[in-house]
Design a protein around this motif. Structure first.
Motif, mmCIF file in Angstrom:
data_model
loop_
_atom_site.group_PDB
_atom_site.id
_atom_site.type_symbol
_atom_site.label_atom_id
_atom_site.label_comp_id
_atom_site.label_asym_id
_atom_site.label_seq_id
_atom_site.Cartn_x
_atom_site.Cartn_y
_atom_site.Cartn_z
ATOM 1 N N ILE A 203 -1.179 -15.094 -88.790
ATOM 2 C CA ILE A 203 -0.537 -14.915 -90.097
ATOM 3 C C ILE A 203 0.629 -15.880 -90.248
ATOM 4 N N ALA A 204 1.434 -15.991 -89.190
ATOM 5 C CA ALA A 204 2.639 -16.829 -89.247
ATOM 6 C C ALA A 204 2.309 -18.307 -89.368
ATOM 7 N N ALA A 205 1.078 -18.689 -89.060
ATOM 8 C CA ALA A 205 0.687 -20.099 -89.175
ATOM 9 C C ALA A 205 0.550 -20.536 -90.625
ATOM 10 N N ASN A 206 0.545 -19.578 -91.551
ATOM 11 C CA ASN A 206 0.382 -19.878 -92.964
ATOM 12 C C ASN A 206 1.734 -20.017 -93.669
ATOM 13 N N PRO A 207 1.757 -20.642 -94.842
ATOM 14 C CA PRO A 207 3.019 -20.826 -95.573
ATOM 15 C C PRO A 207 3.694 -19.485 -95.901
ATOM 16 N N GLY A 208 4.985 -19.394 -95.597
ATOM 17 C CA GLY A 208 5.694 -18.133 -95.762
ATOM 18 C C GLY A 208 5.802 -17.660 -97.196
ATOM 19 N N ASP A 245 5.017 -26.520 -99.239
ATOM 20 C CA ASP A 245 3.936 -26.130 -98.331
ATOM 21 C C ASP A 245 2.570 -26.291 -98.995
ATOM 22 N N HIS A 246 2.480 -26.000 -100.288
ATOM 23 C CA HIS A 246 1.204 -26.206 -100.991
ATOM 24 C C HIS A 246 0.855 -27.697 -101.026
ATOM 25 N N ARG A 247 1.837 -28.523 -101.321
ATOM 26 C CA ARG A 247 1.605 -29.968 -101.341
ATOM 27 C C ARG A 247 1.130 -30.461 -99.971
ATOM 28 N N GLU A 248 1.783 -29.943 -98.908
ATOM 29 C CA GLU A 248 1.411 -30.349 -97.548
ATOM 30 C C GLU A 248 0.013 -29.858 -97.197
ATOM 31 N N ALA A 249 -0.345 -28.633 -97.592
ATOM 32 C CA ALA A 249 -1.662 -28.076 -97.275
ATOM 33 C C ALA A 249 -2.774 -28.884 -97.934
ATOM 34 N N LYS A 256 -7.712 -34.706 -93.603
ATOM 35 C CA LYS A 256 -8.442 -34.137 -92.460
ATOM 36 C C LYS A 256 -7.559 -34.036 -91.211
ATOM 37 N N ARG A 257 -6.405 -33.375 -91.384
ATOM 38 C CA ARG A 257 -5.480 -33.146 -90.275
ATOM 39 C C ARG A 257 -4.904 -31.737 -90.413
ATOM 40 N N ALA A 258 -4.257 -31.262 -89.346
ATOM 41 C CA ALA A 258 -3.598 -29.946 -89.397
ATOM 42 C C ALA A 258 -2.332 -30.041 -90.245
ATOM 43 N N PRO A 259 -2.077 -29.043 -91.085
ATOM 44 C CA PRO A 259 -0.857 -29.097 -91.907
ATOM 45 C C PRO A 259 0.385 -28.831 -91.079
ATOM 46 N N ARG A 260 1.505 -29.361 -91.539
ATOM 47 C CA ARG A 260 2.797 -29.137 -90.905
ATOM 48 C C ARG A 260 3.710 -28.483 -91.924
ATOM 49 N N PHE A 261 3.731 -27.162 -91.901
ATOM 50 C CA PHE A 261 4.501 -26.440 -92.910
ATOM 51 C C PHE A 261 5.980 -26.420 -92.578
ATOM 52 N N SER A 262 6.793 -26.398 -93.625
ATOM 53 C CA SER A 262 8.240 -26.353 -93.439
ATOM 54 C C SER A 262 8.696 -24.955 -93.095
#
Length: 262
Positions: A203-208, A245-249, A256-262
């Motif tokens: 769950i925590a891996a997703n945008p807060g 976070d939406h822009r990054e996702a 085609k890479r893993a997102p890096r959320f703030s």
């Protein structure tokens, strides 16, 4: 000693009811004030993405302290005073948790009795140890669910099963709880917290921000019309589309890479 202990691991906050001598009873102590303060602290901390709630010792929570109930025999404690005590006391816990936008995982380590069961129902996800049992047992001591159980339990297991549990006061075991949807998983006792933490990590891996709004929509959807929920969803979505976070996702998906959320 405080009723609640907190352990922070990045975006995951583990909270333990830590009065095993009273079977983690929720009355006759500072439990109410500490739960309210906990919710205020978490709401103010955007760094917390998931909360895990569990109990110390062999019992999750015995609910109300039955020995403490003897003071209600005093004629000076009128029905009006008792009603206000509930309003200013244990009823503050469901109201505080209802306003909490962070997902809450309940790791039920043992018996969850009366208000202890209702506390578990205040959480979003319930995982049970094989040693857990659940009882809406108020009727067995001649009282009613004063903490919101009549609202909470039917939403967790359906009206018919909730009525059976509330009218008999009988306990069900973890497997029965799984079968009726009260819990989503049953695990060995030594796997309870690892399982809860693994789920919390997903769950925590997703945008807060999106997570908090998603939980709010799920909660509002339980008590409002579809048209009203659609309006609220549109408003939340407008906010979500403008977050970093939406822009990054979206960018990470395209690249085609893993997102890096703030």
């Amino acid at each position: 000693m405080p009723f609640l202990t907190r352990e922070r691991d990045g975006a995951i906050l583990t909270v333990t009811m830590d009065q095993p001598a009273t079977r983690n009873a929720l009355t006759g102590n500072t439990a109410v004030a500490e739960f309210v303060q906990l919710c205020e602290d978490v709401r103010a901390d955007a760094g917390v993405k998931v909360l895990i709630l569990t109990g110390a010792g062999p019992v999750f929570s015995s609910g109300g302290n039955v020995k403490d109930m003897r003071r209600f025999f005093d004629e000076a404690l009128t029905p009006e005073l008792i009603r206000e005590e509930y309003r200013q006391g244990i009823q503050r816990i469901p109201l505080a948790l209802q306003q909490l936008d962070v997902p809450v995982i309940c790791a039920v380590n043992g018996p969850a009795i009366g208000a202890g069961l209702d506390l578990a129902c205040m959480c979003d996800i319930r995982i049970a140890s094989e040693t857990a049992t659940f009882a809406e047992s108020f009727v067995r001591v001649g009282i009613v669910p004063g903490d919101g159980g009549a609202w909470l339990l039917p939403r967790a297991v359906g009206m018919a099963r909730a009525a059976e549990m509330a009218f008999t006061g009988e306990a069900i075991d973890a497997r029965e709880a799984l079968a009726c949807g009260l819990v989503s998983r049953v695990v060995a006792p030594d796997q309870l917290l690892p399982t809860a933490r693994a789920l919390a990590g997903k769950i925590a891996a997703n945008p807060g921000a999106a997570m908090r709004m998603t939980k709010r929509l799920l909660r509002e959807g339980q008590q409002t019309s579809l048209a009203t929920l659609l309006e609220l969803s549109a408003a939340c979505q407008a906010v979500a589309h403008k977050t970093a976070d939406h822009r990054e996702a979206v960018t990470a998906f395209i690249e085609k890479r893993a997102p890096r959320f703030s």
